[in-house]
Design a protein around this motif. Structure first.
Motif, PDB file in Angstrom:
ATOM      1  N   UNK A  60      30.172  34.378  45.602  1.00 23.55           N
ATOM      2  CA  UNK A  60      28.980  35.212  45.870  1.00 23.55           C
ATOM      3  C   UNK A  60      28.883  35.648  47.459  1.00 23.55           C
ATOM      4  N   UNK A  61      28.805  34.816  48.496  1.00 26.61           N
ATOM      5  CA  UNK A  61      28.631  35.157  49.651  1.00 26.61           C
ATOM      6  C   UNK A  61      29.790  35.379  50.475  1.00 26.61           C
ATOM      7  N   UNK A  62      30.852  35.597  50.060  1.00 29.98           N
ATOM      8  CA  UNK A  62      32.346  35.973  50.662  1.00 29.98           C
ATOM      9  C   UNK A  62      31.973  37.584  50.969  1.00 29.98           C
ATOM     10  N   UNK A  63      32.815  38.121  52.007  1.00 21.34           N
ATOM     11  CA  UNK A  63      32.829  39.539  52.002  1.00 21.34           C
ATOM     12  C   UNK A  63      33.377  40.152  50.927  1.00 21.34           C
ATOM     13  N   UNK A  64      34.027  39.774  50.212  1.00 22.25           N
ATOM     14  CA  UNK A  64      34.590  40.412  48.945  1.00 22.25           C
ATOM     15  C   UNK A  64      34.532  39.281  48.039  1.00 22.25           C
ATOM     16  N   UNK A  65      33.579  39.413  46.991  1.00 23.53           N
ATOM     17  CA  UNK A  65      33.273  38.370  46.003  1.00 23.53           C
ATOM     18  C   UNK A  65      34.586  38.148  45.282  1.00 23.53           C
ATOM     19  N   UNK A  66      35.171  39.112  44.719  1.00 22.72           N
ATOM     20  CA  UNK A  66      36.482  38.649  43.833  1.00 22.72           C
ATOM     21  C   UNK A  66      37.451  37.990  44.427  1.00 22.72           C
ATOM     22  N   UNK A  67      37.592  36.519  44.213  1.00 24.40           N
ATOM     23  CA  UNK A  67      38.693  35.550  44.764  1.00 24.40           C
ATOM     24  C   UNK A  67      39.894  35.682  44.188  1.00 24.40           C
ATOM     25  N   UNK A  68      39.954  35.672  42.814  1.00 19.60           N
ATOM     26  CA  UNK A  68      41.066  35.592  41.928  1.00 19.60           C
ATOM     27  C   UNK A  68      40.962  36.293  40.583  1.00 19.60           C
ATOM     28  N   UNK A  69      41.960  36.839  40.094  1.00 20.19           N
ATOM     29  CA  UNK A  69      41.823  37.327  38.637  1.00 20.19           C
ATOM     30  C   UNK A  69      43.019  37.125  38.247  1.00 20.19           C
ATOM     31  N   UNK A  70      43.149  36.591  36.871  1.00 21.29           N
ATOM     32  CA  UNK A  70      44.031  36.091  36.115  1.00 21.29           C
ATOM     33  C   UNK A  70      44.134  36.820  34.634  1.00 21.29           C
ATOM     34  N   UNK A  71      45.186  37.305  34.167  1.00 21.21           N
ATOM     35  CA  UNK A  71      45.407  38.072  32.891  1.00 21.21           C
ATOM     36  C   UNK A  71      46.269  36.946  32.049  1.00 21.21           C
ATOM     37  N   UNK A  72      45.680  36.376  30.901  1.00 25.04           N
ATOM     38  CA  UNK A  72      46.184  35.440  30.065  1.00 25.04           C
ATOM     39  C   UNK A  72      47.245  36.164  28.801  1.00 25.04           C
ATOM     40  N   UNK A  73      48.140  36.014  28.627  1.00 23.45           N
ATOM     41  CA  UNK A  73      48.968  36.495  27.800  1.00 23.45           C
ATOM     42  C   UNK A  73      48.426  35.678  26.367  1.00 23.45           C
ATOM     43  N   UNK A  74      48.686  36.342  25.091  1.00 25.30           N
ATOM     44  CA  UNK A  74      47.997  35.528  23.842  1.00 25.30           C
ATOM     45  C   UNK A  74      48.723  34.368  23.461  1.00 25.30           C
ATOM     46  N   UNK A  75      47.968  33.299  23.112  1.00 26.41           N
ATOM     47  CA  UNK A  75      48.458  31.910  22.873  1.00 26.41           C
ATOM     48  C   UNK A  75      48.224  31.095  24.011  1.00 26.41           C
ATOM     49  N   UNK A  76      48.153  31.566  25.261  1.00 25.58           N
ATOM     50  CA  UNK A  76      47.993  30.882  26.593  1.00 25.58           C
ATOM     51  C   UNK A  76      46.843  29.894  26.720  1.00 25.58           C
ATOM     52  N   UNK A  77      46.977  28.672  27.095  1.00 26.87           N
ATOM     53  CA  UNK A  77      45.781  27.908  27.329  1.00 26.87           C
ATOM     54  C   UNK A  77      44.983  28.329  28.185  1.00 26.87           C
ATOM     55  N   UNK A  78      43.542  28.531  28.137  1.00 27.41           N
ATOM     56  CA  UNK A  78      42.630  29.115  29.223  1.00 27.41           C
ATOM     57  C   UNK A  78      42.516  27.994  30.300  1.00 27.41           C
ATOM     58  N   UNK A  79      43.085  27.636  31.220  1.00 30.49           N
ATOM     59  CA  UNK A  79      43.068  26.830  32.137  1.00 30.49           C
ATOM     60  C   UNK A  79      44.057  27.545  33.486  1.00 30.49           C
ATOM     61  N   UNK A  80      43.230  27.744  34.851  1.00 29.27           N
ATOM     62  CA  UNK A  80      43.718  28.150  35.867  1.00 29.27           C
ATOM     63  C   UNK A  80      43.449  27.392  36.892  1.00 29.27           C
ATOM     64  N   UNK A  81      44.116  27.055  38.320  1.00 28.43           N
ATOM     65  CA  UNK A  81      43.874  26.371  39.152  1.00 28.43           C
ATOM     66  C   UNK A  81      44.099  27.108  40.524  1.00 28.43           C
ATOM     67  N   UNK A  82      43.650  27.161  41.507  1.00 30.66           N
ATOM     68  CA  UNK A  82      43.946  27.903  42.533  1.00 30.66           C
ATOM     69  C   UNK A  82      43.205  27.420  43.946  1.00 30.66           C
ATOM     70  N   UNK A  83      43.316  27.903  44.927  1.00 29.62           N
ATOM     71  CA  UNK A  83      42.851  27.697  46.227  1.00 29.62           C
ATOM     72  C   UNK A  83      42.161  29.109  46.730  1.00 29.62           C
ATOM     73  N   UNK A  84      40.965  28.668  47.207  1.00 32.11           N
ATOM     74  CA  UNK A  84      40.017  29.883  47.540  1.00 32.11           C
ATOM     75  C   UNK A  84      39.454  29.736  48.760  1.00 32.11           C
ATOM     76  N   UNK A  85      39.313  30.927  49.655  1.00 27.88           N
ATOM     77  CA  UNK A  85      38.523  30.793  50.873  1.00 27.88           C
ATOM     78  C   UNK A  85      37.187  30.969  50.721  1.00 27.88           C
ATOM     79  N   UNK A  86      36.277  30.171  51.384  1.00 26.88           N
ATOM     80  CA  UNK A  86      34.979  30.303  51.355  1.00 26.88           C
ATOM     81  C   UNK A  86      34.485  30.462  52.771  1.00 26.88           C
ATOM     82  N   UNK A  87      33.551  31.294  52.846  1.00 33.59           N
ATOM     83  CA  UNK A  87      32.882  31.587  54.537  1.00 33.59           C
ATOM     84  C   UNK A  87      31.729  30.646  54.616  1.00 33.59           C
TER      85      UNK A  87
END
Length: 155
Positions: free
Chosen positions: A97-124
């Motif tokens: 919410x409080x980052x200059x650009x709110x969208x930090x990451x976006x993932x498109x999951x192919x059919x049959x993929x487990x819905x679990x993602x991990x990443x590192x983001x920057x937070x101001x």
């Protein structure tokens, strides 16, 4: 040892594999170009970002969970994960919410993929972090507040 020869062989092998996958139909041109939603990543507010992603009124859901620390020592590298037990998850997005650009990451999951993602983001700064999940054309969301002791967005 000729390092240029090795680099040329590696690049040629990668192009050959890409060509084979494209010819077999296992990879599409969109996947190869890593298409992304520029307007969503350029948005300045959560509302603008949701609109750009096509999620005008996402419903809150307990079926979507954010795995992240309650307190982040360094806002430059905050580990964030999103997990959902729902079947048929098509996409997952992480918004801060409080980052200059709110969208930090976006993932498109192919059919049959487990819905679990991990990443590192920057937070101001300390902020609510939102997980947006697209399932069957519907959007579901949850949020978690993460406290940041040292900002990571150049502030």
């Amino acid at each position: 040892m000729n390092l240029q020869r090795r680099e040329a062989l590696k690049a040629g092998g990668g192009l050959g594999l890409f060509g084979l996958l494209a010819a077999a139909g296992l990879i599409t041109p969109g996947q190869a170009r890593a298409e992304w939603n520029k307007s969503a990543f350029d948005a300045k507010t959560i509302e603008e970002t949701l609109k750009a992603l096509g999620a005008s009124a996402p419903a809150n859901s307990a079926d979507v969970q954010i795995t992240a620390p309650d307190i982040a020592e360094n806002g430059a590298v905050v580990p964030v994960g999103v997990v959902s037990a729902l079947a048929g998850v098509e996409a997952i997005a992480i918004l801060i919410e409080k980052n200059p650009n709110p969208l930090a990451a976006s993932f498109v999951l192919p059919a049959g993929t487990e819905a679990s993602v991990q990443t590192r983001v920057k937070m101001g700064q300390t902020s609510d972090v939102y997980a947006l999940v697209k399932v069957g054309g519907q959007f579901l969301m949850t949020k978690k507040e993460i406290k940041v002791t040292l900002g990571g967005c150049g502030g």
